[in-house]
Design a protein around this motif. Structure first.
Motif, PDB file in Angstrom:
ATOM      1  N   LEU A 309      46.009  33.612  41.983  1.00  0.00           N
ATOM      2  CA  LEU A 309      46.267  34.617  43.021  1.00  0.00           C
ATOM      3  C   LEU A 309      46.561  35.967  42.403  1.00  0.00           C
ATOM      4  CD1 LEU A 309      48.384  32.618  45.630  1.00  0.00           C
ATOM      5  CD2 LEU A 309      46.047  33.471  45.899  1.00  0.00           C
ATOM      6  N   VAL A 310      47.285  35.979  41.293  1.00  0.00           N
ATOM      7  CA  VAL A 310      47.551  37.250  40.603  1.00  0.00           C
ATOM      8  C   VAL A 310      46.241  37.901  40.184  1.00  0.00           C
ATOM      9  CG1 VAL A 310      48.498  38.252  38.496  1.00  0.00           C
ATOM     10  CG2 VAL A 310      49.874  36.664  39.822  1.00  0.00           C
ATOM     11  N   VAL A 311      45.346  37.110  39.594  1.00  0.00           N
ATOM     12  CA  VAL A 311      44.043  37.636  39.171  1.00  0.00           C
ATOM     13  C   VAL A 311      43.248  38.131  40.375  1.00  0.00           C
ATOM     14  CG1 VAL A 311      41.823  37.023  38.136  1.00  0.00           C
ATOM     15  CG2 VAL A 311      43.949  36.215  37.094  1.00  0.00           C
ATOM     16  N   ASN A 312      43.266  37.367  41.462  1.00  0.00           N
ATOM     17  CA  ASN A 312      42.520  37.744  42.657  1.00  0.00           C
ATOM     18  C   ASN A 312      43.049  39.041  43.265  1.00  0.00           C
ATOM     19  OD1 ASN A 312      42.221  37.090  46.003  1.00  0.00           O
ATOM     20  ND2 ASN A 312      40.408  36.846  44.730  1.00  0.00           N
ATOM     21  N   VAL A 313      44.373  39.170  43.347  1.00  0.00           N
ATOM     22  CA  VAL A 313      44.966  40.390  43.897  1.00  0.00           C
ATOM     23  C   VAL A 313      44.652  41.586  43.010  1.00  0.00           C
ATOM     24  CG1 VAL A 313      47.157  41.550  44.413  1.00  0.00           C
ATOM     25  CG2 VAL A 313      46.800  39.185  45.138  1.00  0.00           C
ATOM     26  N   MET A 314      44.730  41.391  41.700  1.00  0.00           N
ATOM     27  CA  MET A 314      44.402  42.481  40.774  1.00  0.00           C
ATOM     28  C   MET A 314      42.941  42.890  40.920  1.00  0.00           C
ATOM     29  SD  MET A 314      46.441  41.252  37.346  1.00  0.00           S
ATOM     30  CE  MET A 314      45.705  42.554  36.345  1.00  0.00           C
ATOM     31  N   THR A 315      42.050  41.918  41.102  1.00  0.00           N
ATOM     32  CA  THR A 315      40.628  42.229  41.280  1.00  0.00           C
ATOM     33  C   THR A 315      40.396  43.025  42.555  1.00  0.00           C
ATOM     34  OG1 THR A 315      39.997  40.208  40.095  1.00  0.00           O
ATOM     35  CG2 THR A 315      38.325  41.241  41.482  1.00  0.00           C
ATOM     36  N   LEU A 316      41.019  42.587  43.645  1.00  0.00           N
ATOM     37  CA  LEU A 316      40.871  43.301  44.910  1.00  0.00           C
ATOM     38  C   LEU A 316      41.469  44.696  44.836  1.00  0.00           C
ATOM     39  CD1 LEU A 316      41.709  40.446  47.465  1.00  0.00           C
ATOM     40  CD2 LEU A 316      39.459  41.404  46.926  1.00  0.00           C
ATOM     41  N   ALA A 317      42.496  44.863  44.004  1.00  0.00           N
ATOM     42  CA  ALA A 317      43.133  46.175  43.857  1.00  0.00           C
ATOM     43  C   ALA A 317      42.387  47.076  42.886  1.00  0.00           C
ATOM     44  CB  ALA A 317      44.574  46.010  43.403  1.00  0.00           C
ATOM     45  N   GLY A 318      41.356  46.538  42.238  1.00  0.00           N
ATOM     46  CA  GLY A 318      40.564  47.345  41.316  1.00  0.00           C
ATOM     47  C   GLY A 318      41.138  47.441  39.920  1.00  0.00           C
TER      48      GLY A 318
END
Length: 348
Positions: A309-318
Motif C-alpha cells: 500500500l505504501v508503494v501504491n500510494v507513492m506511485t499514485l502521488a507521483g
C-alpha cells in the motif's frame, strides 16, 4: 520455626503463581496487540491514498495491489515459518527465480526460440518439477545446517549467491518468454472475478495460520524457536521439524516463482533479486521476531499489505520508485525499535 518457614514459602509460592500467570497473560495480550497493530496503519494508508487519488479505492486498483502482493506474500509466509522456528533463509529470493528456470529448461524443446531447453519431460510436469527443485533446495540447506552444523546465515547466503549464478547460467543471461501453459494459467486465471493467485495465497495463509494455532506440530514451531533445548526435553523432534519447515519454505518460494512467471509471462535472468529485503521488512513490521518463537502469519500478511500500500500510494502521488528501497530499509529500522520497546525485554 520450621512451620513458620514453610508457611512463609507457601505464601510466597501462592503469590508467585498468580504473578507468573498474570505476566503470561500480559504477554499473550501484547502478542495479540502486535498482531493487529498494523491495521490502523493500513486504514490510514487507505485514507491517504483516497486523498491522493480517488482511483485508490477502485476495485481495479485494490485487486491490482493484492495481485502484486501474492508472490511476495508467499515468500513472507515461508520466511515467517522459518523465523518462528528460530532459523533464517536468505536463499528464498534465489529460489523464486532458479526453480522455474530449471523447470522450464527441463520441459522446453531442445530447439527453436531464443532459449534452448532439454525437453526431457512433458510440459505438464513443469509445476511438479519446479516444486521439486524448491523442496530440494530447502532439503540441502537443512542438511548443511542441521546435520553438518554449519552457520545457517552463511549457508543460505552462499546458497543465494550460488543459485543466482545457476539461474543466470541456465537462462544464458536473458529472459525466458516461452512459458508452460500451467504457469500461465495459474498466473493469469481469475476465479469469481478475482485472480486465482489471490485465492491460492489466502488459502495457504489460512492453512498455515490454522496449523500454527491448532495443530500440535504447528505449536511445536514456537517451542523450538523459543527454546530448542527445552523443546527437545519435552520430546519434540527439533531437527526433523526444523528440516521440514525449511523444505516447506523452499516449496513456497518455488510456487511463488510459478505465479510470478505466469503472471508476467516470462522469467528474467535476475528474477527475485533484492526481494529478501522486502521479505524481512514485511515479516519484521508484521511482528515476527528475528530471535524465533514469536509472531503470527496474520501479522506477517499485514506487513506485506502495508508495504504494498505504501508503494501504491507513492506511485499514485507521483513519487519516483527509486525511493522504495530507502523506504523499506527505514521501515525495518523503525519496526525493530518499536519491537524492542514493545516486547518489554530488559537490556542486558
Amino acid at each position: 520455626m520450621s512451620a513458620t518457614t514453610d508457611a512463609t514459602e507457601a505464601a510466597g509460592t501462592a503469590q508467585a503463581v498468580p504473578a507468573a500467570s498474570g505476566t503470561a497473560r500480559r504477554r499473550a495480550d501484547l502478542s495479540r496487540l502486535r498482531e493487529l497493530s498494523l491495521l490502523p496503519a493500513i486504514l490510514v494508508l487507505g485514507l491517504i491514498g483516497f486523498i491522493v487519488s480517488p482511483a485508490f479505492l477502485t476495485s481495479d486498483n485494490l485487486i491490482g495491489v493484492a495481485q502484486q502482493s501474492t508472490e511476495l506474500s508467499l515468500l513472507v509466509l515461508a520466511e515467517a515459518l522459518i523465523l518462528i522456528v528460530g532459523r533464517m533463509d536468505l536463499s528464498l529470493e534465489s529460489t523464486i527465480g532458479v526453480a522455474p528456470v530449471i523447470a522450464v529448461w527441463l520441459v522446453l524443446p531442445g530447439s527453436g526460440g531464443r532459449f534452448t531447453g532439454l525437453g526431457l519431460f512433458p510440459e505438464s510436469a513443469a509445476i511438479p518439477l519446479c516444486l521439486a527443485v524448491g523442496a530440494l533446495i530447502g532439503a540441502v540447506n537443512g542438511f548443511l545446517i542441521l546435520k553438518l552444523r554449519l552457520n545457517g546465515f552463511i549457508v543460505t547466503l552462499g546458497a543465494l549467491t550460488m543459485l543466482r549464478g545457476l539461474q543466470i547460467a541456465i537462462s544464458e543471461g536473458q529472459s525466458i518468454v516461452e512459458m508452460p501453459a500451467s504457469f500461465s494459467y495459474l498466473g493469469r486465471a481469475a476465479w469469481l472475478g478475482v485472480p486465482a493467485a489471490i485465492w491460492i495465497c489466502a488459502l495457504l495463509f489460512a492453512i498455515g495460520g490454522s496449523a500454527l494455532a491448532w495443530l500440535r506440530h504447528g505449536r511445536a514451531l514456537y517451542a523450538i524457536g523459543g527454546n530448542p533445548e527445552a523443546a527437545r526435553t519435552a520430546g519434540i523432534r527439533v531437527d526433523r521439524i526444523t528440516w521440514i519447515v525449511l523444505i516447506i519454505g523452499g516449496l513456497l518460494a518455488a510456487f511463488a516463482g510459478v505465479l510470478y512467471s505466469g503472471h508476467y509471462g516470462s522469467i528474467s535472468a535476475d528474477q527475485g533479486s533484492g526481494w529478501i529485503f522486502q521479505v524481512f521488512a514485511a515479516t519484521v513490521i508484521g511482528g515476527v521476531s528475528l530471535n524465533g518463537g514469536r509472531g503470527t502469519l496474520f501479522g506477517a500478511l499485514t506487513g506485506v499489505l502495508t508495504l504494498q500500500l505504501v508503494v501504491n500510494v507513492m506511485t499514485l502521488a507521483g513519487v519516483p520508485p527509486l525511493w522504495n528501497q530507502f523506504l523499506n530499509g527505514a521501515i525495518i529500522i523503525v519496526a525493530l525499535i518499536i519491537s524492542r520497546f514493545a516486547s518489554g525485554e530488559k537490556q542486558e
